[in-house]
Scaffold this active site. Structure first.
Site, short mmCIF file in Angstrom:
data_model
loop_
_atom_site.label_atom_id
_atom_site.label_comp_id
_atom_site.label_asym_id
_atom_site.label_seq_id
_atom_site.Cartn_x
_atom_site.Cartn_y
_atom_site.Cartn_z
N CYS A 95 0.84 -1.21 0.00
CA CYS A 95 0.00 0.00 0.00
C CYS A 95 0.87 1.26 0.00
CB CYS A 95 -0.92 0.02 1.21
SG CYS A 95 -2.00 -1.42 1.30
N ASP B 133 44.03 5.26 2.29
CA ASP B 133 44.92 6.40 2.25
C ASP B 133 45.77 6.33 3.52
OD1 ASP B 133 45.92 9.05 1.61
OD2 ASP B 133 44.64 9.76 3.24
N ASP C 191 40.60 13.20 -0.68
CA ASP C 191 40.43 11.94 -1.41
C ASP C 191 39.09 11.82 -2.10
OD1 ASP C 191 42.97 10.75 -0.68
OD2 ASP C 191 42.18 10.62 1.34
#
Length: 774
Positions: free
Chosen positions: A91, A477, A674
């Site tokens: 619904c 990193d 980054d």
């Protein structure tokens, strides 16, 4: 031109779209931000409409099912509704589709897991919208209450008669129906037996029949109301009167408990995110006034008493205390704060009295952004969710066709008893509703998102949670991720014709315009005011260094390559650490060594990934080989690349993506420098720190306390979530198919089929909530 992209789940396709748009002659440059699903096109054409159509076509053809909309076209007012008591996932989908088709509605987003419905409108009256939304909802789900949450003068207060709650009313009806069912069973075989059974049937099932008729009028045929109505009517037709009543009764009982289970699940998830402050104590002169956090402005002074939540982000100007940060970071240990410290909304003041100067409005505060991120995360559906939604759309009609063939073929062509086969067909209809899948799968993913947030891991969508469960390659990193990123000058080397103090002074001046952490550490080491008036002809070369004229001297500062690119003779230093070389008037003058500590948590993280079976861990860094060697050796990382510029990191990630197979590549970075790699990875994880705007924007996952080992918890939760999703899918389909097979060959009671529908859905919801358990 900024485009909002919806349905983009393929990072490779995102890159193709970016390249194709960039190749258009009317476009100077194009930037696709896969993390936040936006595409920026820098154009040189005045015919924006034609170019808009061209770009939209590129997006939609490159990845079918994806849509692109110019952000300017999405401007409109956002209206938020709460659909209280909405427990039917099918619904919910119908409500969203019907509201989206209303004139003046720009877009819709219905979050079934928390009953939140957002509608963006243009040139449409809020009150008129409310009335139309309420009508659509009432047609589909009469017992759902539509609440408008605008928080403004537009708010509409709808008076409701709450004397008869849905649950109590339904329980009374079921009780009366059971009574008439009992009477019918006592007088079974009598000429008037149909009367008590029919009364019981209508008492317990009239609302289901009513909704079924209403939906058929609207063209919504294949839903659970229609299936239950047809199946029970078939039972009445063949004379199985108790079966007809039991179908409706058991279905209502199942729906009642399923609704209670869904509501309970929502509350459990909501409790995990109970970080919204209820009020703020604003200081006006010598008085303290309790106000809504929304009413506090930047620069206002607020007071936070012991035991209270910090309502807004700010700086402590008076007082000291310990604060509980668990709700945001997942850390149980309290944090000490005092005057001059920044403090974040959502923290709980434990024992002191704090006076805070507000630095952000409530809507821009960390707690507001985090709540918005987590609550809207379910809008980004996992591939499994999308597949289940698509499957449900075809599954029910197919079963209805099978049921029709079951009733007709054996009796017409093989001489079977029509009533027997009609009853079997009715049983097929009862069991065919896909509610268990449609409800439990998104509920499981949302529970996974809630469990992650509890541990200080913010996941932006079920799609990223699913991708995280398949993590096979982890790329880190170095700076600010595996190391603390707290740079400090460790050594200054000066050539014989210049002093160390002069090297530091000139390097600090030339680096003073840069926001890079290394530049900041050099300026901090200098410790004196920077005379900006003597700095001329400043230029920064990204990823290499800076240059300027300082008091008439040409100063170049940066990495070894940058110095050599300027035709300056220099020998590479073998000192571990980050080296910043400085040249003055074309001659090498010296270097500064910057040190950075490895996080205590990093080694634990690398070992933990190995225990999870993830052995492909890679470190990428812009630092020199000697520094990368030292960090990799201490952490036990065997695969690493060094001296990489941001674009080189993207190249390295591209290579890893090509060889990763069906696993996901997860990149973990600081969320600021980054961004390109975070966007390119299957899952970009930012070591964001509490309230870091840049990290929250750039990544798919944000680790709030900067500890790499939190990713272990994130992967475990993702795997557990995926496992429970698979369990629910297998269990639901196995039970339904099993009941269908038994029904075809044996005389199976129809109540068993009801269990195959609502009973299985109930068990699946309970199973979904296991994600929240530690």
């Amino acid at each position: 031109m900024e485009f909002v992209i919806e349905g983009l789940h393929c990072a490779g396709c995102a890159g193709k779209i970016e390249n194709k748009v960039r190749a258009l002659k009317e476009v100077d440059n194009a930037e696709m931000n896969f993390a936040i699903s936006t595409l920026n096109a820098y154009i040189n054409s005045s015919d924006k409409d034609a170019l808009k159509r061209q770009i939209i076509k590129i997006v939609e053809e490159t990845e079918p099912g994806t849509t692109a909309t110019l952000k300017d076209d999405l401007d409109g007012k956002e209206v938020e509704f709460e659909l209280k008591g909405l427990n039917c996932a099918a619904c919910a989908g119908k409500i969203e589709r019907n509201v989206k088709e209303l004139p003046g509605v720009v877009s819709t987003s219905l979050n079934f897991a928390i009953s939140k419905f957002e509608v963006k409108i243009d040139n449409l009256d809020v009150k008129g919208l409310y009335e139309q939304v309420e009508k659509i909802v009432k047609d589909l789900e009469p017992d759902v209450e539509v609440i408008l949450n605008t928080g403004s003068e537009d708010e509409i207060h709808v008076k409701k008669d709450n004397n008869k709650k849905k649950g109590n009313s339904l329980l009374m009806r079921m009780g009366v129906a059971i009574g008439f069912l009992g009477i019918g069973m006592v007088f079974r075989g009598e000429s008037f037996e149909l009367i008590p059974f029919l009364i019981a049937y209508l008492i317990v099932g009239y609302d289901i029949i009513k909704r079924s008729i209403s939906n058929i009028k609207r063209g919504e045929v294949f839903d659970e109301n229609f299936l239950m109505t047809i199946a029970s009517a078939a039972a009445l037709y063949v004379g199985e009167h108790p079966e007809a009543v039991l179908v409706m009764l058991l279905y209502q009982i199942g729906e009642y408990f399923q609704g209670r289970a869904v509501e309970s699940s929502r509350k459990s998830i909501a409790n995990l995110m109970d970080i919204r402050p209820d009020y703020a104590n604003i200081k006006i002169g010598n008085d303290i006034k309790k106000v809504s956090p929304n009413d506090v402005k930047v620069g206002d002074i607020i007071v936070v008493k012991a035991g209270e939540k910090v309502p807004l982000d700010g700086i402590i100007i008076e007082g000291s205390s310990s604060v509980d940060t668990k709700a945001l970071t997942g850390e149980s240990a309290p944090m000490d704060v005092a005057g001059g410290d920044e403090i974040t909304s959502g923290f709980i003041n434990i024992d002191g009295l704090l006076t805070v100067e507000v630095k952000k409005r409530f809507k821009d505060s960390a707690v507001s952004r985090i709540l918005d991120l987590v609550q809207n995360a379910s809008a980004k559906k996992a591939k499994t969710e999308l597949r289940i939604t698509k499957f449900a759309r075809y599954y029910t009609p197919v079963v209805v066709i099978i049921a029709a063939l079951t009733a007709i073929i054996p009796s017409v062509f093989f001489g079977g008893n029509f009533n027997d086969w009609l009853l079997k067909a009715a049983t097929f209809l009862v069991v065919s509703c896909p509610c268990a899948l449609v409800i439990s799968v998104p509920m499981t993913y949302f529970a996974g998102l809630g469990a992650s947030s509890k541990r200080g891991i913010l996941v932006k969508g079920g799609n990223y949670l699913e991708a995280l469960s398949k993590a096979g390659v982890l790329v880190f990193d170095k700076t600010g991720t595996l190391t603390k990123g707290n740079f400090k000058v460790d050594k200054i080397h000066a050539e014989k014709d210049i002093s160390k103090d002069e090297i530091l002074r000139l390097t600090a001046h030339v680096e003073s315009f840069s926001n890079h952490p290394i530049a900041v550490s050099i300026v901090n080491e200098y410790g004196k005011d920077i005379d900006k008036s003597i700095i001329k002809e400043y230029k920064e070369v990204k990823g290499k260094g800076v240059q300027a004229t300082i008091g008439g001297k040409k100063v170049i500062s940066g990495n070894l390559k940058f110095i050599k690119d300027n035709n300056i003779q220099v020998e590479e230093s073998k000192t571990p650490g980050t080296i910043v070389y400085t040249a003055i008037d074309g001659q090498f003058a010296g270097f500064i060594t910057i040190s950075d500590e490895i996080k205590e948590d990093s080694k634990k993280a690398i070992q933990g990934f190995s225990e999870l079976g993830i052995n492909n861990v890679v470190m990428l860094t812009g630092d020199r080989k000697i520094t990368a060697d030292a960090v990799a050796q201490k952490l036990g990382i065997t695969k690493y690349k060094y001296e990489l510029l941001p674009n080189h990191k993207v190249d390295e990630v591209e290579k890893l993506i090509e060889s990763k197979g069906d696993k996901s590549l997860v990149f973990v970075g600081d969320g600021i420098n980054d961004a390109p790699v975070l966007a390119r990875a299957d899952v970009g994880v930012a070591m964001g720190g509490v309230g870091s705007d840049a990290a929250i924007e750039a990544a798919d996952v944000v680790i709030m306390n900067d500890e790499p080992s939190k990713l272990i918890d994130g992967i475990k939760i993702a795997r557990k979530t995926k496992k429970i999703v698979n369990q629910n899918i297998f269990f639901s389909l196995a039970v339904k198919i099993g009941i269908m097979v038994l029904t075809f060959f044996l005389a199976v009671p129809m109540w068993l089929a009801v269990f195959g529908d609502v009973g299985v859905a109930l068990l699946a919801v309970f199973n979904a909530m296991r994600v929240l358990r530690d």
